[in-house]
Design a protein around this motif. Sequence first.
Motif, short mmCIF file in Angstrom:
data_model
loop_
_atom_site.label_atom_id
_atom_site.label_comp_id
_atom_site.label_asym_id
_atom_site.label_seq_id
_atom_site.Cartn_x
_atom_site.Cartn_y
_atom_site.Cartn_z
N LYS A 330 14.34 -20.45 -2.44
CA LYS A 330 15.64 -21.04 -2.73
C LYS A 330 15.43 -22.40 -3.39
N VAL A 331 16.06 -22.57 -4.54
CA VAL A 331 15.86 -23.77 -5.35
C VAL A 331 17.21 -24.40 -5.64
N SER A 332 17.25 -25.72 -5.67
CA SER A 332 18.47 -26.40 -6.10
C SER A 332 18.80 -25.94 -7.51
N PRO A 333 20.08 -25.60 -7.78
CA PRO A 333 20.41 -25.01 -9.08
C PRO A 333 20.08 -25.87 -10.28
N ASP A 334 19.99 -27.19 -10.10
CA ASP A 334 19.66 -28.06 -11.23
C ASP A 334 18.17 -28.32 -11.35
N ARG A 335 17.34 -27.66 -10.52
CA ARG A 335 15.89 -27.83 -10.62
C ARG A 335 15.19 -26.49 -10.83
N GLY A 336 15.82 -25.61 -11.55
CA GLY A 336 15.19 -24.34 -11.89
C GLY A 336 13.96 -24.51 -12.75
N ASP A 337 13.82 -25.70 -13.39
CA ASP A 337 12.67 -25.97 -14.24
C ASP A 337 11.37 -26.07 -13.43
N LEU A 338 11.48 -26.23 -12.11
CA LEU A 338 10.28 -26.33 -11.27
C LEU A 338 9.60 -24.98 -11.07
N VAL A 339 10.29 -23.90 -11.46
CA VAL A 339 9.77 -22.55 -11.25
C VAL A 339 9.46 -21.90 -12.59
N GLU A 340 8.37 -21.18 -12.64
CA GLU A 340 8.04 -20.39 -13.83
C GLU A 340 7.31 -19.12 -13.41
N THR A 341 7.31 -18.16 -14.30
CA THR A 341 6.60 -16.90 -14.04
C THR A 341 5.45 -16.76 -15.04
N ARG A 342 4.35 -16.19 -14.54
CA ARG A 342 3.18 -16.02 -15.42
C ARG A 342 2.46 -14.72 -15.09
N LEU A 343 1.74 -14.24 -16.09
CA LEU A 343 0.86 -13.09 -15.92
C LEU A 343 -0.57 -13.63 -16.01
N ILE A 344 -1.30 -13.60 -14.88
CA ILE A 344 -2.66 -14.15 -14.82
C ILE A 344 -3.62 -13.03 -14.42
N ASP A 345 -4.57 -12.76 -15.32
CA ASP A 345 -5.57 -11.70 -15.07
C ASP A 345 -4.91 -10.39 -14.67
N GLY A 346 -3.77 -10.09 -15.34
CA GLY A 346 -3.09 -8.83 -15.10
C GLY A 346 -2.17 -8.81 -13.89
N ALA A 347 -2.12 -9.90 -13.12
CA ALA A 347 -1.25 -9.98 -11.94
C ALA A 347 -0.08 -10.92 -12.22
N ARG A 348 1.09 -10.55 -11.71
CA ARG A 348 2.30 -11.35 -11.92
C ARG A 348 2.42 -12.41 -10.83
N TYR A 349 2.77 -13.65 -11.27
CA TYR A 349 2.88 -14.75 -10.32
C TYR A 349 4.18 -15.53 -10.55
N ILE A 350 4.71 -16.06 -9.45
CA ILE A 350 5.78 -17.04 -9.51
C ILE A 350 5.16 -18.38 -9.15
N LEU A 351 5.22 -19.34 -10.06
CA LEU A 351 4.60 -20.65 -9.86
C LEU A 351 5.67 -21.71 -9.61
N ILE A 352 5.42 -22.55 -8.61
CA ILE A 352 6.36 -23.62 -8.25
C ILE A 352 5.61 -24.95 -8.34
N ARG A 353 6.09 -25.85 -9.18
CA ARG A 353 5.46 -27.16 -9.28
C ARG A 353 5.84 -27.99 -8.06
N ALA A 354 4.84 -28.49 -7.35
CA ALA A 354 5.07 -29.26 -6.12
C ALA A 354 4.20 -30.50 -6.15
N GLU A 355 4.81 -31.68 -6.36
CA GLU A 355 4.05 -32.92 -6.46
C GLU A 355 3.82 -33.56 -5.09
N GLU A 356 4.87 -33.63 -4.28
CA GLU A 356 4.76 -34.29 -2.98
C GLU A 356 5.84 -33.75 -2.05
N GLY A 357 5.72 -34.12 -0.78
CA GLY A 357 6.73 -33.72 0.20
C GLY A 357 6.66 -32.25 0.58
N VAL A 358 5.48 -31.63 0.46
CA VAL A 358 5.34 -30.21 0.80
C VAL A 358 5.02 -30.08 2.29
#
Length: 368
Positions: A330-358
């Motif tokens: 669940k992401v704040s609607p105005d921070r959808g930019d923190l999430v991206e999808t990628r295909l790495i070595d044939g596997a699908r990933y959801i990536l979340i940028r997390a700088e601090e406060g994890v």
Amino acid sequence: MRRRFRADKSSISRVRGCYVNEKREIISQFDQSLGILGQTESEQLLATLRKTLSGTLGKNLLDIPFDTRQVVEGDQHKLLMTLRNSALRDEEAVSAFYQRVIQSLDLEGNYLILLAQDDYDVPYRSKDGERQDDASSEVFRYILCSICPVKQTKEALSYYVYENAFHSISADWVVSAPEMGFLFPSFDERSTNLYDALYYCKDTSQTHPDFVEAVFHAPAPMPAAQQMETFQTLLEDTLSDDCRYQVVQSVHGKLREMIEEHKANKVEDPLVVDKGTVRRVLESSGVAEEHVEAFEERYDDAFGADTDLSPRNLVDTKQLEITTPDITIKVSPDRGDLVETRLIDGARYILIRAEEGVAVNGVPIQIS
């Protein structure tokens, strides 16, 4: 209109209605003067009626339009007009209305049908928008109907402070908030609209189509929850390989921007979008022309070619939710930019940028 349903502002002198049991039998009828009620009871009754005008336009409050033929010849519109023009004093019309509601309504348990009538002297507004309370532009005469479930409470233990003692409270029957109801006619742009009724439903997933058909002789509007589900299905089925995270996030983001702009500008009229508006949103989000055309075709089948929709019914304005069979993000609607999808070595990933406060289950962690 909601503000009128208060003891110091309301000109409603009485409320009438009937009590219906689970067998669809009228147990009692009443024509109650508010003047003989205590202040607390009068305020509670007006508050119950006021809830029939609560909620969000396009979700809980829905327009039910009448065409010209219905207004001229329709039995349903004629009955509503008789109730209104007689100030609920036409006994035959009131009884006919009760039966129409009872035969069409499928509610569990007992309920009340409440009817109120009011005349509202609409304050005059000058061209510069200034309100003049001592001048009236017209008298808005209307009726309000509320359908309220009556539910039994449970026995309970209560502490009486002034007696410093415990007492048992026996089970009793309590009038609940309205499940549905309507205002007739509508009050549009500070004026009477005999070609429209404002219909209320507490549950946005259920519009009670049999009730709407019986009272208005009109199809029930698609419930707000179903509109969102239908819109999501259309995107999935027609965007094909364009149905990527970036595209869906963009579509939802642009619709949310419309909602925020409408709110910031304090526009009185509810915000709606038509098929053309949705088409432009899809095009600006990078959807291919063939997929846009496929969406338009399915839009007509799902909603109707000329149907306007509230964008609040199409997207979640509070959060952006990403789900997999095992994980929900669940992401704040105005921070959808923190999430991206990628295909790495044939596997699908959801990536979340997390700088601090994890944190994991409340425990702050380091990412290395």
